[in-house]
Design an enzyme around this catalytic site. Structure first.
Site, short mmCIF file in Angstrom:
data_model
loop_
_atom_site.label_atom_id
_atom_site.label_comp_id
_atom_site.label_asym_id
_atom_site.label_seq_id
_atom_site.Cartn_x
_atom_site.Cartn_y
_atom_site.Cartn_z
N LYS A 73 2.51 -13.24 2.03
CA LYS A 73 2.17 -13.12 0.56
C LYS A 73 2.95 -11.61 0.14
CE LYS A 73 -0.76 -10.71 -1.84
NZ LYS A 73 -0.05 -10.30 -2.81
N LEU B 173 -6.24 -10.27 -0.74
CA LEU B 173 -5.29 -9.44 -0.27
C LEU B 173 -4.73 -9.13 -1.72
CD1 LEU B 173 -3.70 -8.25 2.07
CD2 LEU B 173 -2.08 -10.10 1.73
N ASP B 174 -4.58 -7.86 -2.01
CA ASP B 174 -4.59 -7.18 -3.39
C ASP B 174 -3.19 -7.61 -3.86
OD1 ASP B 174 -6.99 -6.13 -3.33
OD2 ASP B 174 -6.18 -4.27 -2.80
N ILE B 175 -2.85 -7.79 -5.17
CA ILE B 175 -1.72 -7.73 -5.69
C ILE B 175 -0.60 -7.11 -5.46
CG2 ILE B 175 -2.08 -6.75 -7.74
CD1 ILE B 175 -0.85 -8.78 -9.50
N SER C 72 -0.34 -5.56 -2.37
CA SER C 72 -0.57 -5.74 -0.91
C SER C 72 0.24 -6.91 -0.55
CB SER C 72 -1.84 -5.64 -0.30
OG SER C 72 -2.57 -4.38 -0.66
#
Length: 340
Positions: free
Chosen positions: A158, A207-209, A211
């Site tokens: 990502k 999974l944070d934006i 990260s």
């Protein structure tokens, strides 16, 4: 000779006639005379109004929307089957929960299979919500197993700017990156992309934006439960670049050792103590975190509590599956021989 004047006729006195120029007298009410020997015709009696039907009582399993009377039925979920205790002390549990505990499928899949008649308990076709004992024999039809084998698990690298789950605040969900153009050409799996593989494809963990790194998306409920179930013990590894106040280089030398110990154990988030974590320096500006839980923005909030600011975060491993050489923004299939 005097002039003649009109005189009233002799005889009985007549009723006065009203003057045409004066006020009108009320007209007499004329009534039809009753002929002797005939009875007056009676008016037909009106039928009494039919009584209004009473409201039906609420059916069993429903409740009324207001205090009294049956207003609008609101369906209540069926009451769970009563738990039983066998003579040997074993306690029963719901069938879908038991199947998930055995790693056969997720609870949702179990309910779908039971509805299709694909599940048997001790040789008998199972019912929805059925209670089972740990000693009961559960069998699943091969048709259900075939559907399960067709479900895929995808590993995505990502990039920043994508959210893990549903679209929010105008940001694109990571699942939008799963298409033939972004499929890693060095994928060792023999699978080929097809649109049905996107149906029910969901992320396993956040999974944070801001990260990057390894994100798992799967159609398989067994994988999801193994990674993010309540009793999951799968660890995740992160590389975290940090600053300490205004110090951006050689942070390790300036950061107190006792604060590093707090990162490993001793912090709380949202009023709950965090599970022990493994935190160590990877290099003077970068920490290595290994966690067995995944609260919202956990690493960033942990670092804030000890005076650190996260300037970069990358997840490189989930269980025994690593990110490896997978390029940013591309994805591959989980191979049959890989296990988390």
């Amino acid at each position: 000779m005097s002039s003649s004047s009109s005189r009233p006729p002799a005889g009985p006195t007549a009723a006065p006639v009203p003057d045409a120029g004066g006020p009108s007298a009320p007209r007499p009410v004329l009534r039809r005379p009753v002929i002797a020997g005939k009875a007056a015709k009676a008016a037909p009696a009106r039928p009494a109004p039919a009584p209004r039907p009473s409201r039906a009582p609420a059916p069993s399993g429903y409740r009324t929307a207001s205090g009294t009377g049956f207003v609008a039925p609101v369906r209540q979920p069926p009451a769970p089957a009563a738990r039983t205790v066998a003579p040997n002390g074993l306690v029963s549990s719901r069938l879908n929960k038991r199947m998930a505990e055995l790693g056969m499928c997720s609870r949702r899949e179990a309910d779908e299979w039971v509805a299709q008649g694909w599940v048997k308990v001790n040789g008998q076709v199972a019912e929805m919500g059925q209670q089972v004992l740990p000693t009961d024999r559960i069998e699943v039809d091969k048709v259900a197993q075939g559907f399960q084998e067709q479900r895929v698990t995808i590993l995505l690298h990502k990039p920043m700017g994508y959210v893990s789950g549903q679209a929010e605040d105008g940001h694109t969900p990571a699942v939008a990156l799963i298409n033939p153009r972004t499929h890693w050409r060095d994928d060792p799996s023999r699978n080929r992309f097809s649109p049905p593989q996107l149906r029910g494809l969901a992320p396993c963990g956040r999974l944070d934006i801001d990260s990057v790194g390894l994100l798992v998306l799967t159609q398989d409920g067994r994988v999801a439960r193994h990674l993010i179930g309540e009793d999951s013990t799968v660890d995740k590894e992160y590389l975290v670049r940090v600053q300490y106040g205004d110090i951006a280089t050689d942070v390790q030398a300036a950061f107190p050792r006792e604060q590093l110990a707090r990162l490993c154990h001793g912090l709380s988030l949202d009023g709950q103590a965090l599970k022990p974590a493994k935190v160590e320096w990877q290099n003077p500006e970068q920490l290595r975190f290994v966690l067995t839980e995944g609260k919202k923005r956990q690493i960033r909030r942990m670092c804030e509590q000890v005076g650190l600011k996260v300037v970069g975060l990358k997840r490189i491993r989930i269980g025994r599956v690593t990110l490896g050489n997978l390029p940013v923004g591309q994805w591959r299939y989980l191979s049959p021989h890989e296990q988390f």
